[in-house]
Design an enzyme around this catalytic site. Structure first.
Site, PDB file in Angstrom:
ATOM      1  N   TRP A   1     -22.939 -12.840  36.908  1.00  0.00           N
ATOM      2  CA  TRP A   1     -21.981 -13.939  36.982  1.00  0.00           C
ATOM      3  C   TRP A   1     -22.239 -14.994  35.902  1.00  0.00           C
ATOM      4  O   TRP A   1     -21.541 -16.012  35.854  1.00  0.00           O
ATOM      5  CB  TRP A   1     -22.027 -14.604  38.366  1.00  0.00           C
TER       6      TRP A   1
ATOM      7  N   TYR B   1     -16.482 -15.785  47.000  1.00  0.00           N
ATOM      8  CA  TYR B   1     -16.782 -14.921  48.149  1.00  0.00           C
ATOM      9  C   TYR B   1     -17.642 -15.569  49.236  1.00  0.00           C
ATOM     10  O   TYR B   1     -17.263 -15.592  50.406  1.00  0.00           O
ATOM     11  CB  TYR B   1     -17.478 -13.644  47.669  1.00  0.00           C
TER      12      TYR B   1
ATOM     13  N   ARG C   1      -8.000  -5.586  44.734  1.00  0.00           N
ATOM     14  CA  ARG C   1      -6.764  -5.697  43.948  1.00  0.00           C
ATOM     15  C   ARG C   1      -6.956  -5.258  42.508  1.00  0.00           C
ATOM     16  O   ARG C   1      -6.056  -4.726  41.873  1.00  0.00           O
ATOM     17  CB  ARG C   1      -6.269  -7.154  43.965  1.00  0.00           C
TER      18      ARG C   1
ATOM     19  N   GLU D   1     -26.884  -9.782  44.649  1.00  0.00           N
ATOM     20  CA  GLU D   1     -25.533 -10.332  44.726  1.00  0.00           C
ATOM     21  C   GLU D   1     -25.014 -10.311  46.165  1.00  0.00           C
ATOM     22  O   GLU D   1     -24.406 -11.284  46.633  1.00  0.00           O
ATOM     23  CB  GLU D   1     -24.573  -9.552  43.823  1.00  0.00           C
TER      24      GLU D   1
ATOM     25  N   ASP E   1     -12.485  -2.902  37.884  1.00  0.00           N
ATOM     26  CA  ASP E   1     -13.142  -2.550  36.626  1.00  0.00           C
ATOM     27  C   ASP E   1     -13.921  -1.271  36.920  1.00  0.00           C
ATOM     28  O   ASP E   1     -15.049  -1.310  37.408  1.00  0.00           O
ATOM     29  CB  ASP E   1     -14.064  -3.696  36.203  1.00  0.00           C
TER      30      ASP E   1
ATOM     31  N   CYS F   1     -11.757 -10.128  43.432  1.00  0.00           N
ATOM     32  CA  CYS F   1     -11.263  -8.784  43.104  1.00  0.00           C
ATOM     33  C   CYS F   1     -11.237  -7.928  44.373  1.00  0.00           C
ATOM     34  O   CYS F   1     -10.225  -7.321  44.698  1.00  0.00           O
ATOM     35  CB  CYS F   1     -12.146  -8.141  42.039  1.00  0.00           C
TER      36      CYS F   1
END
Length: 395
Positions: free
Chosen positions: A84, A128, A235, A62, A238, A194
């Protein structure tokens, strides 16, 4: 010393003790706290959690995907990374309102085998990788037509290249930042970032640190003179599934950047906003926090068999000596006691060419090196962990 696992376990307990119930976009429900921080000294080892088994190759894949500027899941699924998939399939299903006859397995197979299908449905929007490597801005340009006409051209900014160049030329800058929160493009993303930005910071090494970095040599070429730290901002966290990935991913990013600019990885810091556990992750979190082992459980680990202390003739008065013996042998006190942290080695030859070879052939740019790197170019050394803990992913 492994403090990152302990900090993570304390964070899980913090959410269980102090979290409030909140609704969320997935409909699962969470318990949540706000505004936490996690810190790790890279000299203590690579921050891959040991209190559950982590899929290192998935994490590497990733991160390389981000650094390549890619936003299509085909690279991920071709390299065995499926985190994803749900987001791409959800976009596909929403477009056809669930009427298209293809399930998740068939969808992913089509991504792997049909390039046109992958091009259309594998893309997740300007997430990203696009923001890190191809941030788009409007640049004013005069038409020079005698009527004072003007237009705007799209210009792409490579934030990672800019960061590397600035680190090499102006390492004390306070502008060593990369941002993924592009407000003008959020509505085009399958999921807004995130972890939305990171900043790096460098300092000069002490003489003692330079000596240690040089392996005891007092002089020589290419000995690092600076240490580099990285702080990321997030922000939405998980905490059970995502945060362990984020910690390791930014730790690896720090290792990669440090190697490129010849600095020593120093401190990794995460600033965390909405820190939550999904309601269907609570029991898994408790399992990872662990519970205290009983005397008999510790004694079984000490002896290697299930015969109890009393069955071997011991009495209650001697248990204190028994505890001392088990402590001296390092017998765990909890079910998920952290193991020592591993280390990571970047093994691709482009990062280790001799200076004379570089002078003759020319050194590749950072972007060229990233395109050459594969997930198996990163060797995880001495990783020991507890078994993995399964938990559902909420999309």
């Amino acid at each position: 010393m492994n403090n990152i696992d302990k900090s993570y376990q304390l964070l899980l307990q913090d959410i269980l003790d102090n979290g409030v119930e909140k609704k969320d976009r997935t409909g699962t429900g969470t318990i949540s706290v706000f505004g936490r921080q996690i810190r790790h000294k890279m000299s203590d080892g690579f921050p891959l959690l040991t209190t559950k088994k982590m899929p290192f190759n998935t994490i590497v894949t990733e991160l390389l995907w981000f650094l390549r500027g890619d936003t299509n899941i085909k690279y991920l699924v071709d390299n065995g990374c499926n985190i994803w998939n749900g987001d791409a399939f959800k976009r596909y299903n929403n477009t056809y309102k669930g009427n298209y006859p293809m399930d998740m397995e068939e969808f992913i197979e089509a991504i792997k085998t049909n390039d046109e299908f992958a091009k259309q449905w594998g893309n997740l929007g300007p997430i990203y990788g696009k923001q890190w490597r191809k941030w788009t801005k409007k640049e004013f340009r005069s038409l020079n037509d005698g009527n004072f006409g003007y237009t705007y051209d799209d210009k792409q900014i490579d934030q990672i290249d800019n960061l590397i160049n600035e680190l090499k030329t102006n390492p004390d800058s306070r502008r060593l930042m990369v941002n993924a929160w592009n407000v003008g493009e959020l509505d085009q993303m399958v999921l807004p970032p995130c972890h939305y930005g990171f900043q790096v910071y460098t300092r000069e090494l002490t003489i003692k640190e330079r000596f240690e970095a040089a392996g005891g040599r007092e002089s020589g070429s290419n000995i690092p003179t600076r240490a580099i730290s990285l702080m990321w901002n997030q922000r939405s966290v998980d905490t059970f599934l995502g945060l362990p990935f984020n910690i390791a991913s930014y730790g690896l990013l720090l290792e990669i950047i440090a190697k490129e600019v010849n600095m020593i990885p120093d401190e990794l810091i995460g600033n965390l906003g909405d820190v939550h556990l999904y309601s269907n992750h609570v029991e898994q979190a408790k399992e990872q926090i662990g519970r205290k082992l009983t005397f008999d459980e510790r004694y079984a680990l000490f002896t290697g068999h299930d015969t109890t202390w009393e069955e071997e003739g011991g009495n209650s008065y001697g248990k204190i000596n028994g505890l001392d013996m088990m402590d001296d042998k390092g017998i765990p006190t909890k079910t998920r006691e952290p193991y020592p942290l591993p280390t990571v080695e970047i093994t691709h030859r482009e990062w280790y060419q001799h200076e004379k070879v570089k002078e003759h052939l020319g050194e590749k740019t950072f972007s060229e090196k990233i395109l050459l790197l594969r997930p198996d170019c990163f060797e995880l050394i001495n990783y020991q962990s507890h078994p993995k803990i399964k938990a559902p992913l909420s999309n």
